[in-house]
Enzyme design. Structure first.
Site, mmCIF file in Angstrom:
data_model
loop_
_atom_site.group_PDB
_atom_site.id
_atom_site.type_symbol
_atom_site.label_atom_id
_atom_site.label_comp_id
_atom_site.label_asym_id
_atom_site.label_seq_id
_atom_site.Cartn_x
_atom_site.Cartn_y
_atom_site.Cartn_z
ATOM 1 N N HIS A 170 -18.094 -47.322 72.497
ATOM 2 C CA HIS A 170 -17.990 -48.772 72.331
ATOM 3 C C HIS A 170 -17.595 -49.162 70.898
ATOM 4 O O HIS A 170 -17.052 -50.241 70.679
ATOM 5 C CB HIS A 170 -19.296 -49.442 72.784
ATOM 6 C CG HIS A 170 -19.530 -49.241 74.267
ATOM 7 N ND1 HIS A 170 -20.779 -49.077 74.815
ATOM 8 C CD2 HIS A 170 -18.648 -49.150 75.308
ATOM 9 C CE1 HIS A 170 -20.655 -48.910 76.136
ATOM 10 N NE2 HIS A 170 -19.380 -48.941 76.452
ATOM 11 N N HIS A 177 -13.050 -47.920 85.089
ATOM 12 C CA HIS A 177 -14.365 -47.487 85.584
ATOM 13 C C HIS A 177 -15.405 -48.342 84.851
ATOM 14 O O HIS A 177 -15.968 -47.928 83.845
ATOM 15 C CB HIS A 177 -14.596 -46.011 85.287
ATOM 16 C CG HIS A 177 -13.644 -45.090 85.988
ATOM 17 N ND1 HIS A 177 -12.310 -45.002 85.661
ATOM 18 C CD2 HIS A 177 -13.836 -44.232 87.021
ATOM 19 C CE1 HIS A 177 -11.731 -44.109 86.459
ATOM 20 N NE2 HIS A 177 -12.635 -43.632 87.284
ATOM 21 N N SER A 231 -19.051 -51.714 78.599
ATOM 22 C CA SER A 231 -17.691 -52.012 78.108
ATOM 23 C C SER A 231 -17.143 -53.355 78.614
ATOM 24 O O SER A 231 -16.486 -54.065 77.839
ATOM 25 C CB SER A 231 -16.736 -50.862 78.447
ATOM 26 O OG SER A 231 -16.781 -50.549 79.829
ATOM 27 N N GLU A 241 -14.576 -51.220 89.782
ATOM 28 C CA GLU A 241 -15.806 -50.437 89.927
ATOM 29 C C GLU A 241 -15.996 -50.165 91.413
ATOM 30 O O GLU A 241 -15.845 -51.068 92.231
ATOM 31 C CB GLU A 241 -16.994 -51.233 89.346
ATOM 32 C CG GLU A 241 -18.350 -50.649 89.638
ATOM 33 C CD GLU A 241 -18.520 -49.195 89.198
ATOM 34 O OE1 GLU A 241 -18.163 -48.844 88.066
ATOM 35 O OE2 GLU A 241 -18.999 -48.394 90.018
ATOM 36 N N ASP A 270 -10.284 -48.435 93.446
ATOM 37 C CA ASP A 270 -10.161 -47.194 92.691
ATOM 38 C C ASP A 270 -9.488 -47.454 91.330
ATOM 39 O O ASP A 270 -8.381 -47.996 91.277
ATOM 40 C CB ASP A 270 -9.327 -46.206 93.527
ATOM 41 C CG ASP A 270 -9.122 -44.912 92.773
ATOM 42 O OD1 ASP A 270 -10.048 -44.475 92.063
ATOM 43 O OD2 ASP A 270 -8.019 -44.344 92.869
ATOM 44 N N GLY A 271 -10.165 -47.032 90.286
ATOM 45 C CA GLY A 271 -9.663 -47.278 88.937
ATOM 46 C C GLY A 271 -8.331 -46.605 88.664
ATOM 47 O O GLY A 271 -7.459 -47.160 87.982
ATOM 48 N N ASP A 282 -13.055 -44.525 81.814
ATOM 49 C CA ASP A 282 -14.394 -43.989 81.510
ATOM 50 C C ASP A 282 -15.048 -43.462 82.789
ATOM 51 O O ASP A 282 -16.080 -43.974 83.215
ATOM 52 C CB ASP A 282 -15.216 -45.132 80.875
ATOM 53 C CG ASP A 282 -16.598 -44.695 80.448
ATOM 54 O OD1 ASP A 282 -16.818 -43.480 80.293
ATOM 55 O OD2 ASP A 282 -17.450 -45.583 80.257
HETATM 56 N N1 SAM Z 1 -17.276 -48.101 81.267
HETATM 57 C C1 SAM Z 1 -18.680 -48.401 81.467
HETATM 58 C C2 SAM Z 1 -19.284 -48.781 80.145
HETATM 59 O O1 SAM Z 1 -18.846 -48.283 79.096
HETATM 60 O O2 SAM Z 1 -20.193 -49.617 80.159
HETATM 61 C C3 SAM Z 1 -19.441 -47.263 82.089
HETATM 62 C C4 SAM Z 1 -18.790 -46.655 83.285
HETATM 63 S S1 SAM Z 1 -19.616 -45.299 84.008
HETATM 64 C C5 SAM Z 1 -19.484 -44.023 82.829
HETATM 65 C C6 SAM Z 1 -18.476 -44.808 85.231
HETATM 66 C C7 SAM Z 1 -18.382 -45.749 86.423
HETATM 67 O O3 SAM Z 1 -17.247 -45.408 87.224
HETATM 68 C C8 SAM Z 1 -19.567 -45.668 87.379
HETATM 69 O O4 SAM Z 1 -20.173 -46.923 87.453
HETATM 70 C C9 SAM Z 1 -18.959 -45.248 88.725
HETATM 71 O O5 SAM Z 1 -19.570 -45.892 89.838
HETATM 72 C C10 SAM Z 1 -17.531 -45.697 88.572
HETATM 73 N N2 SAM Z 1 -16.522 -44.971 89.358
HETATM 74 C C11 SAM Z 1 -16.519 -43.680 89.751
HETATM 75 N N3 SAM Z 1 -15.346 -43.364 90.324
HETATM 76 C C12 SAM Z 1 -14.571 -44.482 90.298
HETATM 77 C C13 SAM Z 1 -13.235 -44.785 90.685
HETATM 78 N N4 SAM Z 1 -12.447 -43.854 91.238
HETATM 79 N N5 SAM Z 1 -12.772 -46.019 90.480
HETATM 80 C C14 SAM Z 1 -13.550 -46.979 89.900
HETATM 81 N N6 SAM Z 1 -14.817 -46.758 89.488
HETATM 82 C C15 SAM Z 1 -15.322 -45.521 89.675
#
Ligand code: SAM
Length: 280
Positions: free
Chosen positions: A19, A42, A100, A118, A143-144, A164
């Site tokens: 961050h 993500h 984030s 998400e 999907d991200g 992320d």
């Molecule tokens: N970026 C956030 C932050 O810094 O506050 C933290 C994110 S966390 C490390 C990863 C997130 O990605 C999880 O909440 C998970 O559910 C989500 N996730 C996993 N695979 C994903 C995908 N293919 N597309 C979108 N989100 C996904």
């Protein structure tokens, strides 16, 4: 099925580094008046209550944000990040950690755009409700990685893409490289920041090699380790790989990482690193 929940880890040393980099990139992009897109592939839940069962179970934030919060020698490079932490903890208690998306929400301007994805069925509704009243934001349960194809290039032709993933599936290590290639093909001038954990150093060496093989130039690596590399201890380090970093980022992180390491890792174990994977 997705099992990773960021609520167990919010505010840990990896979040602090991630961050810090995120906020410095946003602040640099704001130096030009033109709008930009912030794409968070993500995004997580957005806001984390540090008194929750999840946070208390791991106590990770105690060795992260709790160590820098309220110090009186905070370096200038942490100013924007700490402003956001303070905004969510106005009564002097460290109660919430902004993820984030909320860091972006606080730092972006009225005319910038926020696109968040998400997939987790519990975290997505939390994220969506955080942004219900924010006209700048589009929040999708999607999907991200797909966004790197469907959302790029942005209309504004300026953008910051934060990737992320949780790396709970081994395929994430390939998916991030593929995602970056797809994004870069469409939008070569964007700034891309990819978070990575060091659990097994070999995996990160492979990731770096695959990024080198893409032929993409200007890739900066930033890392903070709290332990020496090991294949037994879980995450020993984490980092950010930044493509097209703002010109000041290398110097800013070179200045601030030793301070962060000193404060976050009182034992002095581990290391810091700021270096180019591929320069100009
Ligand atoms: N970026 C956030 C932050 O810094 O506050 C933290 C994110 S966390 C490390 C990863 C997130 O990605 C999880 O909440 C998970 O559910 C989500 N996730 C996993 N695979 C994903 C995908 N293919 N597309 C979108 N989100 C996904």
């Amino acid at each position: 099925m997705l099992s990773y929940r960021h609520s167990f880890h919010a505010g840990n040393h990896a979040d602090v580094v991630k961050h810090t980099v995120q906020s410095l990139i946003i602040e640099s992009l704001k130096e030009k008046e033109k709008p930009f897109l912030y794409l968070d592939t993500h995004a997580g839940a957005g806001r984390y209550f540090l008194g929750s069962e999840h946070s208390e179970k791991t106590g990770e934030y105690l060795e992260g944000i709790a160590r820098i919060w309220q110090r009186d020698d905070i370096p200038a490079e942490l100013e924007a990040y700490m402003q956001v932490i303070n905004y969510f903890n106005r009564n002097e208690n460290l109660k919430y950690y902004p993820g984030s998306p909320l860091i972006a929400r606080q730092l972006l301007r009225d005319y910038d755009q926020i696109h968040l994805t998400e997939l987790h069925s519990s975290d997505y509704p939390l994220l969506r409700s955080e942004f219900q009243k924010d006209d700048r934001a589009k929040v999708l349960k999607a999907d991200g990685y797909q966004q790197l194809k469907s959302q790029l290039p942005p209309m504004s032709r300026r953008g910051f893409i934060l990737m992320d993933p949780p790396y709970e599936m081994k395929t994430d290590y390939q998916a991030v490289v593929e995602g970056i290639k797809e994004g870069y093909k469409r939008f070569a001038t964007g700034t891309y920041a990819l978070w990575y954990p060091v659990v097994m150093r070999q995996q990160i060496k492979r990731l770096v090699r695959e990024l080198e093989e893409t032929g993409i130039r200007r890739i900066l690596q930033i890392e903070l380790a709290v332990q020496p590399d090991s294949d037994r201890r879980g995450m020993t380090a984490s980092g950010m790989i930044v493509i097209n970093p703002p010109w000041k980022l290398e110097q800013q992180m070179t200045n601030v990482l030793p301070w962060l390491h000193k404060v976050l890792v009182p034992s002095g174990h581990g290391h810091t690193k700021v270096s180019w994977i591929t320069p100009e």
